[in-house]
Design a protein around this motif. Structure first.
Motif, mmCIF file in Angstrom:
data_model
loop_
_atom_site.group_PDB
_atom_site.id
_atom_site.type_symbol
_atom_site.label_atom_id
_atom_site.label_comp_id
_atom_site.label_asym_id
_atom_site.label_seq_id
_atom_site.Cartn_x
_atom_site.Cartn_y
_atom_site.Cartn_z
ATOM 1 N N ASP A 111 6.464 -18.815 1.077
ATOM 2 C CA ASP A 111 6.746 -19.666 2.185
ATOM 3 C C ASP A 111 5.833 -20.125 3.261
ATOM 4 O O ASP A 111 4.679 -19.937 3.149
ATOM 5 N N ASP A 112 6.214 -20.731 4.062
ATOM 6 C CA ASP A 112 5.284 -21.407 5.281
ATOM 7 C C ASP A 112 4.768 -20.200 5.854
ATOM 8 O O ASP A 112 3.711 -20.418 6.733
ATOM 9 N N LYS A 113 4.926 -18.678 5.949
ATOM 10 C CA LYS A 113 4.467 -17.850 6.470
ATOM 11 C C LYS A 113 3.759 -16.952 5.448
ATOM 12 O O LYS A 113 3.275 -15.699 5.748
ATOM 13 N N GLY A 114 3.622 -17.366 4.379
ATOM 14 C CA GLY A 114 2.640 -16.739 3.444
ATOM 15 C C GLY A 114 3.349 -15.715 2.651
ATOM 16 O O GLY A 114 2.633 -15.044 1.700
ATOM 17 N N ARG A 115 4.471 -15.556 2.568
ATOM 18 C CA ARG A 115 5.468 -14.449 2.014
ATOM 19 C C ARG A 115 5.993 -14.865 0.787
ATOM 20 O O ARG A 115 6.768 -15.984 0.375
ATOM 21 N N THR A 116 5.935 -13.893 -0.162
ATOM 22 C CA THR A 116 6.377 -14.228 -1.468
ATOM 23 C C THR A 116 7.550 -13.349 -1.989
ATOM 24 O O THR A 116 7.740 -12.587 -1.189
ATOM 25 N N ALA A 117 8.183 -13.388 -3.318
ATOM 26 C CA ALA A 117 9.152 -12.967 -3.292
ATOM 27 C C ALA A 117 8.741 -11.553 -3.481
ATOM 28 O O ALA A 117 9.742 -10.479 -3.300
ATOM 29 N N LEU A 118 7.790 -10.998 -3.811
ATOM 30 C CA LEU A 118 7.222 -9.685 -4.111
ATOM 31 C C LEU A 118 7.165 -8.989 -2.761
ATOM 32 O O LEU A 118 7.303 -7.929 -2.541
ATOM 33 N N HIS A 119 6.852 -9.849 -1.479
ATOM 34 C CA HIS A 119 6.728 -9.331 -0.207
ATOM 35 C C HIS A 119 8.308 -8.958 0.317
ATOM 36 O O HIS A 119 8.278 -7.696 0.694
ATOM 37 N N PHE A 120 9.327 -9.784 -0.135
ATOM 38 C CA PHE A 120 10.624 -9.438 0.194
ATOM 39 C C PHE A 120 11.415 -8.174 -0.308
ATOM 40 O O PHE A 120 11.666 -7.359 0.123
ATOM 41 N N ALA A 121 10.737 -8.138 -1.726
ATOM 42 C CA ALA A 121 11.478 -7.136 -2.735
ATOM 43 C C ALA A 121 10.807 -5.728 -2.010
ATOM 44 O O ALA A 121 11.456 -4.800 -2.152
ATOM 45 N N SER A 122 9.567 -6.060 -1.959
ATOM 46 C CA SER A 122 8.952 -4.540 -1.352
ATOM 47 C C SER A 122 9.329 -4.020 -0.186
ATOM 48 O O SER A 122 9.718 -2.775 0.006
ATOM 49 N N CYS A 123 9.731 -5.028 0.782
ATOM 50 C CA CYS A 123 10.189 -4.575 2.156
ATOM 51 C C CYS A 123 11.324 -4.076 2.125
ATOM 52 O O CYS A 123 11.922 -3.159 2.807
ATOM 53 N N ASN A 124 12.396 -4.725 1.067
ATOM 54 C CA ASN A 124 13.630 -4.175 0.765
ATOM 55 C C ASN A 124 13.708 -2.720 0.199
ATOM 56 O O ASN A 124 14.828 -2.304 0.111
#
Length: 283
Positions: A111-124
Protein backbone atom coordinates in the motif's frame (compact mmCIF):
# COMPACT_ATOMS: atom_id res chain seq x y z
CA UNK A 1 13.75 -27.95 -76.60
CA UNK A 2 14.52 -29.79 -73.39
CA UNK A 3 11.52 -31.11 -71.47
CA UNK A 4 11.05 -30.50 -67.72
CA UNK A 5 8.76 -31.51 -64.94
CA UNK A 6 8.06 -27.93 -63.79
CA UNK A 7 5.09 -25.77 -64.75
CA UNK A 8 5.54 -23.57 -67.82
CA UNK A 9 6.16 -19.89 -67.22
CA UNK A 10 3.52 -17.40 -68.31
CA UNK A 11 4.10 -16.00 -71.81
CA UNK A 12 6.41 -12.98 -71.72
CA UNK A 13 7.33 -13.39 -68.03
CA UNK A 14 10.89 -14.00 -66.90
CA UNK A 15 11.30 -16.94 -64.56
CA UNK A 16 11.88 -15.80 -60.95
CA UNK A 17 13.27 -17.46 -57.77
CA UNK A 18 11.15 -19.81 -55.74
CA UNK A 19 9.50 -17.99 -52.75
CA UNK A 20 11.18 -18.78 -49.43
CA UNK A 21 8.98 -20.51 -46.84
CA UNK A 22 7.91 -18.24 -43.99
CA UNK A 23 9.79 -19.02 -40.72
CA UNK A 24 7.89 -20.83 -38.02
CA UNK A 25 6.99 -18.49 -35.12
CA UNK A 26 8.91 -19.08 -31.90
CA UNK A 27 6.99 -20.77 -29.07
CA UNK A 28 5.01 -18.20 -27.09
CA UNK A 29 5.50 -15.43 -29.69
CA UNK A 30 1.80 -15.02 -30.30
CA UNK A 31 1.16 -14.61 -26.58
CA UNK A 32 4.04 -12.16 -26.26
CA UNK A 33 2.62 -10.11 -29.11
CA UNK A 34 -0.73 -10.18 -27.36
CA UNK A 35 0.90 -8.73 -24.27
CA UNK A 36 2.47 -5.95 -26.32
CA UNK A 37 -0.92 -5.18 -27.78
CA UNK A 38 -2.29 -4.30 -24.38
CA UNK A 39 -2.79 -7.48 -22.35
CA UNK A 40 -0.71 -6.86 -19.18
CA UNK A 41 -1.01 -10.44 -17.98
CA UNK A 42 0.19 -11.89 -21.29
CA UNK A 43 3.90 -11.56 -20.61
CA UNK A 44 3.52 -13.00 -17.13
CA UNK A 45 1.64 -15.95 -18.58
CA UNK A 46 4.40 -16.54 -21.14
CA UNK A 47 7.04 -16.37 -18.42
CA UNK A 48 5.27 -18.96 -16.32
CA UNK A 49 4.54 -21.11 -19.38
CA UNK A 50 8.19 -21.20 -20.36
CA UNK A 51 9.67 -21.71 -16.91
CA UNK A 52 7.11 -23.69 -14.97
CA UNK A 53 8.67 -27.01 -13.90
CA UNK A 54 6.82 -30.11 -12.96
CA UNK A 55 5.44 -29.69 -9.47
CA UNK A 56 5.42 -26.63 -7.25
CA UNK A 57 6.82 -23.33 -8.58
CA UNK A 58 9.59 -22.00 -6.29
CA UNK A 59 8.59 -18.92 -4.32
CA UNK A 60 11.66 -17.05 -5.61
CA UNK A 61 10.49 -17.51 -9.22
CA UNK A 62 7.01 -16.34 -8.35
CA UNK A 63 8.41 -13.18 -6.77
CA UNK A 64 10.58 -12.48 -9.85
CA UNK A 65 7.63 -12.89 -12.20
CA UNK A 66 5.46 -10.67 -10.02
CA UNK A 67 8.10 -7.91 -10.07
CA UNK A 68 8.05 -7.94 -13.87
CA UNK A 69 4.30 -7.69 -13.80
CA UNK A 70 4.30 -4.78 -11.34
CA UNK A 71 6.48 -2.75 -13.71
CA UNK A 72 3.63 -2.80 -16.20
CA UNK A 73 1.29 -1.31 -13.60
CA UNK A 74 -1.90 -2.96 -12.33
CA UNK A 75 -5.26 -2.46 -13.99
CA UNK A 76 -8.21 -1.11 -12.02
CA UNK A 77 -9.51 -4.62 -11.41
CA UNK A 78 -6.09 -5.80 -10.26
CA UNK A 79 -5.69 -2.82 -7.90
CA UNK A 80 -8.98 -3.76 -6.27
CA UNK A 81 -7.79 -7.37 -5.83
CA UNK A 82 -4.49 -6.21 -4.31
CA UNK A 83 -6.34 -4.05 -1.80
CA UNK A 84 -8.73 -6.91 -0.97
CA UNK A 85 -5.77 -9.22 -0.33
CA UNK A 86 -4.25 -6.84 2.22
CA UNK A 87 -7.63 -6.27 3.86
CA UNK A 88 -8.31 -10.02 4.05
CA UNK A 89 -4.87 -10.64 5.61
CA UNK A 90 -5.52 -7.85 8.12
CA UNK A 91 -8.95 -9.30 9.03
CA UNK A 92 -7.65 -12.90 9.24
CA UNK A 93 -9.92 -14.07 6.40
CA UNK A 94 -8.01 -17.18 5.32
CA UNK A 95 -10.54 -18.23 2.65
CA UNK A 96 -10.47 -14.89 0.83
CA UNK A 97 -6.67 -14.76 1.00
CA UNK A 98 -6.43 -18.23 -0.51
CA UNK A 99 -8.97 -17.42 -3.24
CA UNK A 100 -7.18 -14.21 -4.27
CA UNK A 101 -3.77 -15.89 -4.30
CA UNK A 102 -5.07 -18.74 -6.44
CA UNK A 103 -6.46 -16.13 -8.83
CA UNK A 104 -2.93 -14.76 -9.25
CA UNK A 105 -3.03 -11.70 -6.98
CA UNK A 106 0.49 -10.49 -6.23
CA UNK A 107 1.31 -11.05 -2.51
CA UNK A 108 4.22 -8.59 -2.63
CA UNK A 109 2.16 -5.56 -3.70
CA UNK A 110 2.29 -2.85 -1.02
CA UNK A 111 0.00 0.00 0.00
CA UNK A 112 1.05 3.65 0.10
CA UNK A 113 2.94 2.98 3.37
CA UNK A 114 4.85 0.05 1.93
CA UNK A 115 2.86 -2.57 3.84
CA UNK A 116 2.10 -5.90 2.19
CA UNK A 117 -0.38 -8.61 3.08
CA UNK A 118 2.48 -10.43 4.81
CA UNK A 119 3.13 -7.41 7.05
CA UNK A 120 -0.51 -7.40 8.16
CA UNK A 121 -0.71 -11.18 8.68
CA UNK A 122 2.55 -11.19 10.66
CA UNK A 123 1.40 -8.36 12.89
CA UNK A 124 -1.87 -10.18 13.54
CA UNK A 125 -0.01 -13.35 14.53
CA UNK A 126 -1.82 -15.49 11.93
CA UNK A 127 0.76 -18.14 11.03
CA UNK A 128 -1.66 -19.95 8.68
CA UNK A 129 -2.05 -16.88 6.45
CA UNK A 130 1.67 -16.13 6.76
CA UNK A 131 2.51 -19.64 5.50
CA UNK A 132 -0.03 -19.35 2.68
CA UNK A 133 1.43 -16.03 1.52
CA UNK A 134 4.98 -17.41 1.65
CA UNK A 135 3.91 -20.43 -0.39
CA UNK A 136 2.64 -18.06 -3.10
CA UNK A 137 5.81 -15.99 -3.30
CA UNK A 138 5.51 -13.34 -0.57
CA UNK A 139 8.89 -11.83 0.33
CA UNK A 140 9.70 -12.31 4.06
CA UNK A 141 12.36 -9.58 3.87
CA UNK A 142 10.33 -6.84 2.16
CA UNK A 143 10.45 -3.59 4.16
CA UNK A 144 7.60 -1.15 4.67
CA UNK A 145 7.89 2.63 4.70
CA UNK A 146 9.27 2.56 8.25
CA UNK A 147 11.89 -0.04 7.42
CA UNK A 148 10.08 -2.93 9.12
CA UNK A 149 10.15 -6.42 7.67
CA UNK A 150 7.34 -8.89 8.46
CA UNK A 151 9.69 -10.41 11.04
CA UNK A 152 9.81 -7.11 12.92
CA UNK A 153 6.03 -6.91 13.03
CA UNK A 154 5.82 -10.58 13.98
CA UNK A 155 8.00 -9.80 16.95
CA UNK A 156 5.30 -7.21 17.66
CA UNK A 157 7.13 -4.40 19.34
CA UNK A 158 5.55 -0.94 19.49
CA UNK A 159 4.61 0.04 15.94
CA UNK A 160 1.99 2.11 14.16
CA UNK A 161 0.55 -1.02 12.59
CA UNK A 162 0.49 -3.16 15.74
CA UNK A 163 0.06 -1.35 19.04
CA UNK A 164 -1.76 -3.83 21.28
CA UNK A 165 0.98 -5.33 23.46
CA UNK A 166 -1.28 -8.11 24.75
CA UNK A 167 -1.49 -9.56 21.23
CA UNK A 168 2.28 -10.05 21.15
CA UNK A 169 2.01 -13.30 23.08
CA UNK A 170 0.50 -15.05 20.03
CA UNK A 171 3.34 -14.32 17.59
CA UNK A 172 5.85 -17.08 18.36
CA UNK A 173 4.57 -19.46 15.61
CA UNK A 174 4.66 -16.56 13.11
CA UNK A 175 8.34 -15.91 13.84
CA UNK A 176 9.09 -19.61 13.35
CA UNK A 177 7.21 -19.67 10.04
CA UNK A 178 8.97 -16.54 8.76
CA UNK A 179 12.39 -17.90 9.72
CA UNK A 180 11.65 -21.15 7.91
CA UNK A 181 10.44 -19.11 4.94
CA UNK A 182 13.76 -17.33 4.55
CA UNK A 183 13.51 -14.27 6.80
CA UNK A 184 16.95 -12.83 7.49
CA UNK A 185 17.98 -13.31 11.11
CA UNK A 186 20.21 -10.23 10.93
CA UNK A 187 17.31 -7.97 9.93
CA UNK A 188 16.83 -6.54 13.40
CA UNK A 189 14.48 -3.72 14.28
CA UNK A 190 15.69 -0.23 15.13
CA UNK A 191 16.29 -1.20 18.77
CA UNK A 192 18.34 -4.26 17.81
CA UNK A 193 15.79 -6.72 19.19
CA UNK A 194 15.68 -10.35 18.05
CA UNK A 195 13.43 -13.39 18.55
CA UNK A 196 15.33 -13.94 21.80
CA UNK A 197 13.68 -10.84 23.24
CA UNK A 198 10.24 -12.10 22.24
CA UNK A 199 10.98 -15.47 23.86
CA UNK A 200 12.09 -13.75 27.06
CA UNK A 201 8.91 -11.63 27.21
CA UNK A 202 6.73 -14.65 26.57
CA UNK A 203 8.47 -16.76 29.21
CA UNK A 204 8.07 -13.99 31.76
CA UNK A 205 4.30 -14.11 31.18
CA UNK A 206 4.27 -17.90 31.56
CA UNK A 207 6.25 -17.70 34.79
CA UNK A 208 3.70 -15.27 36.20
CA UNK A 209 1.16 -18.08 35.94
CA UNK A 210 -1.38 -16.23 33.80
CA UNK A 211 -2.19 -19.30 31.68
CA UNK A 212 -4.93 -21.55 33.04
CA UNK A 213 -4.47 -24.88 31.25
CA UNK A 214 -1.54 -27.26 31.66
CA UNK A 215 -1.79 -28.26 28.00
CA UNK A 216 -1.85 -24.61 26.96
CA UNK A 217 1.35 -23.89 28.89
CA UNK A 218 3.04 -26.99 27.47
CA UNK A 219 2.09 -25.98 23.92
CA UNK A 220 3.38 -22.44 24.38
CA UNK A 221 6.70 -23.66 25.80
CA UNK A 222 7.02 -26.05 22.86
CA UNK A 223 6.37 -23.21 20.39
CA UNK A 224 9.05 -21.06 22.03
CA UNK A 225 11.54 -23.92 21.80
CA UNK A 226 10.72 -24.41 18.10
CA UNK A 227 11.21 -20.71 17.39
CA UNK A 228 14.55 -20.55 19.22
CA UNK A 229 15.77 -23.75 17.53
CA UNK A 230 15.03 -22.25 14.11
CA UNK A 231 16.69 -18.96 15.05
CA UNK A 232 19.83 -20.52 16.51
CA UNK A 233 20.12 -22.98 13.63
CA UNK A 234 20.06 -20.09 11.15
CA UNK A 235 22.85 -18.45 13.19
CA UNK A 236 24.89 -21.67 13.10
CA UNK A 237 24.82 -22.12 16.88
CA UNK A 238 24.45 -25.88 16.81
CA UNK A 239 25.59 -26.49 20.40
CA UNK A 240 22.84 -24.25 21.75
CA UNK A 241 20.34 -25.91 19.43
CA UNK A 242 21.23 -29.29 20.94
CA UNK A 243 20.50 -27.89 24.41
CA UNK A 244 17.05 -26.89 23.17
CA UNK A 245 16.54 -30.39 21.78
CA UNK A 246 17.20 -31.76 25.27
CA UNK A 247 14.66 -29.33 26.77
CA UNK A 248 12.10 -30.35 24.15
CA UNK A 249 12.59 -34.05 25.00
CA UNK A 250 12.23 -33.24 28.68
CA UNK A 251 9.03 -31.28 28.00
CA UNK A 252 7.49 -34.25 26.19
CA UNK A 253 7.91 -36.37 29.32
CA UNK A 254 6.13 -33.91 31.63
CA UNK A 255 2.78 -34.80 33.13
CA UNK A 256 2.31 -32.25 35.92
CA UNK A 257 2.25 -28.47 36.19
CA UNK A 258 5.35 -28.53 38.38
CA UNK A 259 7.33 -30.44 35.75
CA UNK A 260 6.26 -28.03 33.00
CA UNK A 261 7.16 -25.07 35.21
CA UNK A 262 10.60 -26.57 35.74
CA UNK A 263 11.20 -26.79 31.98
CA UNK A 264 9.88 -23.23 31.61
CA UNK A 265 12.37 -21.98 34.20
CA UNK A 266 15.22 -23.81 32.46
CA UNK A 267 14.21 -22.33 29.12
CA UNK A 268 14.05 -18.85 30.66
CA UNK A 269 17.58 -19.29 32.02
CA UNK A 270 18.76 -20.51 28.62
CA UNK A 271 17.19 -17.47 26.90
CA UNK A 272 18.70 -15.02 29.38
CA UNK A 273 22.14 -16.57 28.88
CA UNK A 274 21.76 -16.39 25.10
CA UNK A 275 20.83 -12.72 25.34
CA UNK A 276 23.91 -12.04 27.46
CA UNK A 277 26.08 -13.81 24.90
CA UNK A 278 24.50 -11.76 22.16
CA UNK A 279 25.31 -8.51 23.97
CA UNK A 280 28.91 -9.58 24.54
CA UNK A 281 29.34 -10.40 20.86
CA UNK A 282 28.23 -6.88 19.89
CA UNK A 283 30.86 -5.20 22.06
Amino acid sequence: MEGGGGAAAAPGAAPGPEPEPEPEPEPGAELALGAAAGAPLGYLHVLWQREEPAGKIPARRLRRAARLHRRLGPTGKESHALKRLREAANSNDLDIVQQLLEDGTDPCAADDKGRTALHFASCNGNDHIVQLLLDHGADPNQRDGLGNTPLHLGECHTDELCVQRAACTNHVPVITTLLRGGARVDALDRAGRTPLHLAKSKLNILQEGLSHSLEAVRLEVKQIIQMLREYLERLGRHEQKEQLDDLCSRLQMTSTKEQVDEVTDLLASFTSLSLQMQKMEKR
